[in-house]
Design a protein around this motif. Structure first.
Motif, PDB file in Angstrom:
ATOM      1  N   ASN B 120       0.821  -1.216   0.000  1.00 58.37           N
ATOM      2  CA  ASN B 120       0.000   0.000   0.000  1.00 58.37           C
ATOM      3  C   ASN B 120       0.854   1.266   0.000  1.00 58.37           C
ATOM      4  N   TYR B 121       2.089   1.143   0.525  1.00 58.66           N
ATOM      5  CA  TYR B 121       2.991   2.310   0.533  1.00 58.66           C
ATOM      6  C   TYR B 121       3.507   2.620  -0.870  1.00 58.66           C
ATOM      7  N   GLN B 122       3.294   1.695  -1.821  1.00 55.06           N
ATOM      8  CA  GLN B 122       3.646   1.974  -3.219  1.00 55.06           C
ATOM      9  C   GLN B 122       2.414   2.321  -4.052  1.00 55.06           C
ATOM     10  N   THR B 123       1.233   1.962  -3.566  1.00 55.31           N
ATOM     11  CA  THR B 123       0.068   2.014  -4.462  1.00 55.31           C
ATOM     12  C   THR B 123      -1.150   2.770  -3.935  1.00 55.31           C
ATOM     13  N   ILE B 124      -1.333   2.871  -2.618  1.00 55.37           N
ATOM     14  CA  ILE B 124      -2.594   3.443  -2.116  1.00 55.37           C
ATOM     15  C   ILE B 124      -2.371   4.868  -1.615  1.00 55.37           C
ATOM     16  N   MET B 125      -1.956   5.008  -0.358  1.00 60.37           N
ATOM     17  CA  MET B 125      -1.705   6.334   0.192  1.00 60.37           C
ATOM     18  C   MET B 125      -0.553   6.209   1.185  1.00 60.37           C
ATOM     19  N   PRO B 126       0.678   6.415   0.705  1.00 57.62           N
ATOM     20  CA  PRO B 126       1.821   6.233   1.602  1.00 57.62           C
ATOM     21  C   PRO B 126       1.723   7.190   2.776  1.00 57.62           C
ATOM     22  N   PRO B 127       2.044   6.726   3.984  1.00 58.58           N
ATOM     23  CA  PRO B 127       2.037   7.643   5.124  1.00 58.58           C
ATOM     24  C   PRO B 127       3.215   8.608   5.004  1.00 58.58           C
ATOM     25  N   VAL B 128       3.162   9.694   5.750  1.00 57.23           N
ATOM     26  CA  VAL B 128       4.215  10.709   5.671  1.00 57.23           C
ATOM     27  C   VAL B 128       4.968  10.784   6.995  1.00 57.23           C
ATOM     28  N   LEU B 129       6.059  11.551   6.984  1.00 55.38           N
ATOM     29  CA  LEU B 129       6.917  11.686   8.162  1.00 55.38           C
ATOM     30  C   LEU B 129       6.104  12.122   9.381  1.00 55.38           C
ATOM     31  N   GLY B 130       6.194  11.365  10.448  1.00 53.43           N
ATOM     32  CA  GLY B 130       5.499  11.709  11.683  1.00 53.43           C
ATOM     33  C   GLY B 130       4.038  11.290  11.739  1.00 53.43           C
ATOM     34  N   ASP B 131       3.562  10.655  10.686  1.00 53.05           N
ATOM     35  CA  ASP B 131       2.167  10.214  10.579  1.00 53.05           C
ATOM     36  C   ASP B 131       1.936   9.001  11.489  1.00 53.05           C
ATOM     37  N   HIS B 132       1.019   9.111  12.449  1.00 47.51           N
ATOM     38  CA  HIS B 132       0.684   7.946  13.276  1.00 47.51           C
ATOM     39  C   HIS B 132      -0.350   7.100  12.547  1.00 47.51           C
ATOM     40  N   VAL B 133      -0.037   5.815  12.348  1.00 46.64           N
ATOM     41  CA  VAL B 133      -0.942   4.902  11.656  1.00 46.64           C
ATOM     42  C   VAL B 133      -1.002   3.583  12.413  1.00 46.64           C
ATOM     43  N   ALA B 134      -1.990   2.752  12.063  1.00 43.89           N
ATOM     44  CA  ALA B 134      -2.140   1.434  12.703  1.00 43.89           C
ATOM     45  C   ALA B 134      -2.141   0.394  11.601  1.00 43.89           C
ATOM     46  N   TYR B 135      -0.949  -0.050  11.221  1.00 43.49           N
ATOM     47  CA  TYR B 135      -0.804  -0.942  10.076  1.00 43.49           C
ATOM     48  C   TYR B 135      -0.578  -2.384  10.512  1.00 43.49           C
ATOM     49  N   GLY B 136      -1.206  -3.283   9.778  1.00 47.94           N
ATOM     50  CA  GLY B 136      -0.913  -4.698   9.917  1.00 47.94           C
ATOM     51  C   GLY B 136       0.116  -5.037   8.863  1.00 47.94           C
ATOM     52  N   ASP B 137       0.569  -6.284   8.816  1.00 49.54           N
ATOM     53  CA  ASP B 137       1.607  -6.742   7.887  1.00 49.54           C
ATOM     54  C   ASP B 137       2.956  -6.150   8.296  1.00 49.54           C
ATOM     55  N   THR B 138       3.847  -6.992   8.720  1.00 51.59           N
ATOM     56  CA  THR B 138       5.140  -6.525   9.227  1.00 51.59           C
ATOM     57  C   THR B 138       5.937  -5.794   8.152  1.00 51.59           C
ATOM     58  N   GLY B 139       5.791  -6.242   6.890  1.00 56.38           N
ATOM     59  CA  GLY B 139       6.510  -5.588   5.801  1.00 56.38           C
ATOM     60  C   GLY B 139       6.022  -4.166   5.585  1.00 56.38           C
ATOM     61  N   VAL B 140       4.734  -3.971   5.719  1.00 58.68           N
ATOM     62  CA  VAL B 140       4.144  -2.633   5.581  1.00 58.68           C
ATOM     63  C   VAL B 140       4.610  -1.737   6.721  1.00 58.68           C
ATOM     64  N   VAL B 141       4.617  -2.287   7.926  1.00 58.89           N
ATOM     65  CA  VAL B 141       4.990  -1.479   9.092  1.00 58.89           C
ATOM     66  C   VAL B 141       6.453  -1.069   9.019  1.00 58.89           C
ATOM     67  N   ILE B 142       7.336  -2.010   8.714  1.00 57.75           N
ATOM     68  CA  ILE B 142       8.760  -1.673   8.731  1.00 57.75           C
ATOM     69  C   ILE B 142       9.080  -0.669   7.624  1.00 57.75           C
ATOM     70  N   TYR B 143       8.438  -0.816   6.458  1.00 55.98           N
ATOM     71  CA  TYR B 143       8.678   0.150   5.372  1.00 55.98           C
ATOM     72  C   TYR B 143       8.154   1.527   5.776  1.00 55.98           C
ATOM     73  N   SER B 144       6.950   1.560   6.317  1.00 56.34           N
ATOM     74  CA  SER B 144       6.324   2.843   6.659  1.00 56.34           C
ATOM     75  C   SER B 144       7.103   3.566   7.762  1.00 56.34           C
ATOM     76  N   ASN B 145       7.536   2.808   8.776  1.00 58.38           N
ATOM     77  CA  ASN B 145       8.333   3.417   9.847  1.00 58.38           C
ATOM     78  C   ASN B 145       9.686   3.904   9.329  1.00 58.38           C
ATOM     79  N   SER B 146      10.347   3.040   8.568  1.00 62.38           N
ATOM     80  CA  SER B 146      11.752   3.268   8.251  1.00 62.38           C
ATOM     81  C   SER B 146      11.926   4.212   7.065  1.00 62.38           C
ATOM     82  N   VAL B 147      11.207   3.947   5.998  1.00 63.33           N
ATOM     83  CA  VAL B 147      11.395   4.682   4.745  1.00 63.33           C
ATOM     84  C   VAL B 147      10.553   5.956   4.729  1.00 63.33           C
TER      85      VAL B 147
END
Lengths: 135, 408
Positions: B120-147
């Motif tokens: 979803n970080y490539q296709t839907i609505m990527p979160p932005v710096l400092g954005d608090h979100v509640a994501y499932g899928d470890t791959g989604v979480v690590i990408y969203s936090n880190s990148v």
């Protein structure tokens, strides 16, 4: 009787037989949930049944699936009674909350996988943050 | 835990049973992690594949939906376990498809967007710096936090659903500055060259970090990884280490300088070529026979679909190939004829699923697949527990191996 102090946990007070390993845990990666055994060949508990056991392991690994899986396992009556970790991750805690399964971590006396031996009976009181070896 | 008036009202049941369940669940979880209160989140993302939810989980969601549950924020979903246009040929049963159909119906009635994607970080609505979100899928979480520099814990299905219903999540873990500081400092000497190299690096770093509460910072990279490379790096790290956040010194947004995340205070530990080779050595070798080749985990981007199509074009395969992508990418890949090119070879593109959450054990048994080859360091880690002997190779080598029927 030895009583171990840990962080406040989740779920009801339960008593059960400990199954201990210095290894980690993921319901998705490590288990055959139909047979109720550890199935990943590399796991130190491979081939062992976890049904009604108090699992004592190092930490939780892997994906988010384990959160639904604890609830699903419990609904079929093939689930551990409790899981004790040195460090739980968020997923297993969330799964325990939905499944109403006892879970505790962060033991004050050190590595819980050395403090409890397989076969011992332990009482887990998550609300009080206490685990007692009763026999 | 400090609750606002609105949260107190939810807990008292004044806003309906679904919200009461949700906030109660969040208080239990927050209590275990010493959350002082809740934090509003802008999006939720739920993993609810049929294998993990089972009849019990889907009944639970139907019950909430029946009580009028409705999400308070945009909420999206992780890959499904069944491609409803292609499940019988895989040996999936009507019972499996039914759990998925019921899940979809329950989610839709709660206002959840059935995006069925782990990219979803490539296709839907990527979160932005400092954005608090509640994501499932470890791959989604690590990408969203880190990148992206967003803030999310691993939210399992029930907790992501709770966050969707209340519009908030307990403020613990990665929502707090103190858990985002580096705790391990890794130095890379060997530069990753292609996707699988990035996955292997992630796997080794995850294994070394080894806990949800460790945050690796990696230095020594001479190139800025692409989004797909970050995707493989992060997905593997999360899979092997339960790691939710990494920093790349000078590259990712919270670590413009090593010192920004406290990395300068940590002892440097080298990730050597020997470490990377040792990881690979556990996953197959030249000449091994293979039963199936899988491209998945995470779902392929449009760019990866183009690469796979280019490699497959005009080939004949001895070994079946499965490719998993998101519905968003699938539509574009169809329009651009990548799906047609891939499927002309007999390979199959699945839409909105990911292989390992498609009842991997059952479809393996139904098709006689045990020796599975993939370019995903994540999937080879997972599938050992499902009765497979997984092997790892680059995308190019995977396709060449499918031609030969053995690892080339």
């Amino acid at each position: 009787m030895t009583t171990l102090k840990c962080h406040k946990g989740i779920g009801p007070k339960v008593t059960g037989e400990a199954l201990v390993a210095d290894d980690n845990f993921s319901a998705r990666y490590d288990l055959d949930r139909i047979k109720g055994i550890f199935s990943r060949p590399q796991h130190k508990l491979a081939g062992r049944s976890y049904k009604d056991k108090v699992l004592v392991l190092n930490t939780s690994k892997g994906g988010v699936a384990s959160a639904w899986m604890l609830y699903e396992m419990k609904s079929r009556g093939i689930a551990p009674k409790a899981i004790l970790f040195n460090n739980a991750n968020t997923i297993l805690a969330q799964g325990a909350a939905l499944a109403d399964m006892a879970m505790c971590d962060r033991f004050e006396d050190g590595d819980v996988t050395t403090l409890i031996q397989s076969g011992q009976m332990v009482e887990v009181d998550p609300e009080a943050g206490l685990v007692t070896i009763v026999g | 835990m400090k609750l606002t008036d609105e949260e107190q009202a939810m807990l008292a049941g004044e806003m309906g049973e679904p919200k009461r369940w949700a906030i109660d669940h969040q208080i239990k979880v927050g209590g275990m992690f010493d959350a002082a209160g809740m934090v509003p989140v802008s999006q939720a993302h739920m993993m609810a594949d049929p294998e993990s939810v089972g009849d019990a989980g889907v009944s639970f969601m139907e019950d909430l939906a029946g009580k009028g549950a409705r999400v308070a924020i945009p909420m999206i979903t992780d890959p499904r376990g069944v491609d409803l246009n292609y499940y019988r040929p895989l040996g999936q049963t009507e019972e499996m498809a039914d759990i998925d159909r019921r899940t979809i119906a329950a989610c839709e009635s709660m206002g959840i967007l059935m995006t069925n994607t782990c990219v979803n970080y490539q296709t839907i609505m990527p979160p932005v710096l400092g954005d608090h979100v509640a994501y499932g899928d470890t791959g989604v979480v690590i990408y969203s936090n880190s990148v992206c520099g967003a803030r999310s814990n691993f939210e399992g299905g029930p907790s992501a659903l709770a966050a969707g219903l209340t519009g908030r999540t307990p403020r613990y873990g990665l929502h707090l500055d103190e858990h985002r500081r580096a705790t391990r400092r890794f130095v890379v000497r060997e530069q990753p060259a292609e996707l699988t190299d990035w996955g292997v690096l992630g796997a080794v770093a995850g294994k070394m970090a080894g806990s949800y509460w460790e945050v690796p910072v990696i230095e020594g990279l001479e190139v800025v990884p692409t989004s797909d490379e970050m995707k493989h790096l992060g997905a593997a790290m999360a899979s092997y280490g339960s790691t939710p956040l990494f920093h790349l010194a000078g590259i990712t947004p919270e670590a413009r300088r090593l010192a920004d995340v406290g990395g300068d205070q940590l002892k440097a530990e080298e990730i050597s070529k020997a470490d990377l080779d040792a990881l690979r050595a556990g996953f197959g070798s030249k000449g091994d026979k293979i039963d199936v080749v899988v491209f998945a985990a995470p779902q392929l981007s449009l760019v990866e679909m183009q690469q796979v199509a280019g490699l497959c074009d005009g080939k004949a395969f001895k070994t079946p190939i499965l490719v998993c992508t998101s519905p968003q990418v699938y539509a574009d890949a169809t329009r651009m004829k990548f799906v047609e090119t891939i499927e002309a070879t007999g390979a199959k593109v699945l839409e909105g699923t990911c292989f390992y959450n498609q009842y991997a054990r059952e479809i393996g048994e139904a098709n006689g697949w045990t020796r599975l080859l993939s370019n995903s360091a994540k999937i080879v880690n997972i599938l050992g527990g499902y009765g497979y002997q997984p092997a790892l190779a680059s995308m190019e080598a995977c396709v060449a191996s499918a031609v030969a029927g053995e690892i080339v």
